[in-house]
Motif scaffolding. Sequence first.
Motif, PDB file in Angstrom:
ATOM      1  N   GLU A  25       0.842  -1.196   0.000  1.00 48.37           N
ATOM      2  CA  GLU A  25       0.000   0.000   0.000  1.00 48.37           C
ATOM      3  C   GLU A  25       0.873   1.239   0.000  1.00 48.37           C
ATOM      4  N   VAL A  26       0.300   2.346  -0.463  1.00 47.50           N
ATOM      5  CA  VAL A  26       1.024   3.610  -0.499  1.00 47.50           C
ATOM      6  C   VAL A  26       1.427   3.980   0.932  1.00 47.50           C
ATOM      7  N   PHE A  27       2.693   4.350   1.085  1.00 47.69           N
ATOM      8  CA  PHE A  27       3.244   4.734   2.386  1.00 47.69           C
ATOM      9  C   PHE A  27       3.175   6.260   2.480  1.00 47.69           C
ATOM     10  N   LYS A  28       2.085   6.746   3.049  1.00 45.34           N
ATOM     11  CA  LYS A  28       1.794   8.178   3.066  1.00 45.34           C
ATOM     12  C   LYS A  28       2.695   8.976   4.007  1.00 45.34           C
ATOM     13  N   GLN A  29       3.309   8.320   4.983  1.00 45.14           N
ATOM     14  CA  GLN A  29       4.079   9.032   6.002  1.00 45.14           C
ATOM     15  C   GLN A  29       5.538   9.309   5.625  1.00 45.14           C
ATOM     16  N   LYS A  31       8.694  10.869   2.935  1.00 44.65           N
ATOM     17  CA  LYS A  31       8.924  12.014   2.044  1.00 44.65           C
ATOM     18  C   LYS A  31       8.983  11.593   0.583  1.00 44.65           C
ATOM     19  N   PRO A  33       8.159   8.953  -2.530  1.00 42.80           N
ATOM     20  CA  PRO A  33       7.106   7.972  -2.807  1.00 42.80           C
ATOM     21  C   PRO A  33       7.594   6.529  -2.566  1.00 42.80           C
ATOM     22  N   TYR A  35       6.070   2.303  -1.091  1.00 35.35           N
ATOM     23  CA  TYR A  35       5.017   1.415  -0.615  1.00 35.35           C
ATOM     24  C   TYR A  35       5.492   0.753   0.666  1.00 35.35           C
ATOM     25  N   LYS A  36       4.554   0.500   1.573  1.00 34.48           N
ATOM     26  CA  LYS A  36       4.867  -0.365   2.713  1.00 34.48           C
ATOM     27  C   LYS A  36       4.276  -1.723   2.391  1.00 34.48           C
ATOM     28  N   SER A  50       9.611  -1.135   3.584  1.00 29.02           N
ATOM     29  CA  SER A  50       9.208  -0.030   2.731  1.00 29.02           C
ATOM     30  C   SER A  50      10.089  -0.077   1.494  1.00 29.02           C
ATOM     31  N   GLN A  52      10.881   2.008  -2.370  1.00 33.35           N
ATOM     32  CA  GLN A  52      10.633   3.109  -3.296  1.00 33.35           C
ATOM     33  C   GLN A  52      10.542   2.552  -4.721  1.00 33.35           C
ATOM     34  N   THR A  54       7.631   2.881  -6.698  1.00 36.12           N
ATOM     35  CA  THR A  54       6.351   3.397  -7.196  1.00 36.12           C
ATOM     36  C   THR A  54       6.360   3.773  -8.674  1.00 36.12           C
TER      37      THR A  54
END
Length: 113
Positions: A25-29, A31, A33, A35-36, A50, A52, A54
């Motif tokens: 899922e997108v890792f919103k927290q 800086k 882009p 996914y976690k 996590s 990178q 994306t």
Amino acid sequence: MNDNTLTWDDFIKVEMRVGTILTAEVFKQVKKPAYKMQIDFGEFGIKKTSAQITKLYAPEELIGNQIVAVINFPKKQIANIMSECLVLGAVGEQHEITLISPDRKIKNGTRIG
């Protein structure tokens, strides 16, 4: 030998293993882009990380895919999760990451060597 040359003993310390991505899922927290994800490494358990990745992958297309990751680095805090492995990929000219994966399905936890 230069400073970048590994000995065989150095190499065998790195535990690169195959795992299957269970969640992405997108890792919103963070800086940059990213996914976690949760990845199943068989007898080595389910590990969080996590990545990178994306630019080339959507979260839904990652689920169920097998990847290669290093599972014996120390855990690292990334925003609000503790990363437990490092997913491996090739870095392209535009800094896009192409995941490294086996070309056929194999047992989760299988060691790369």
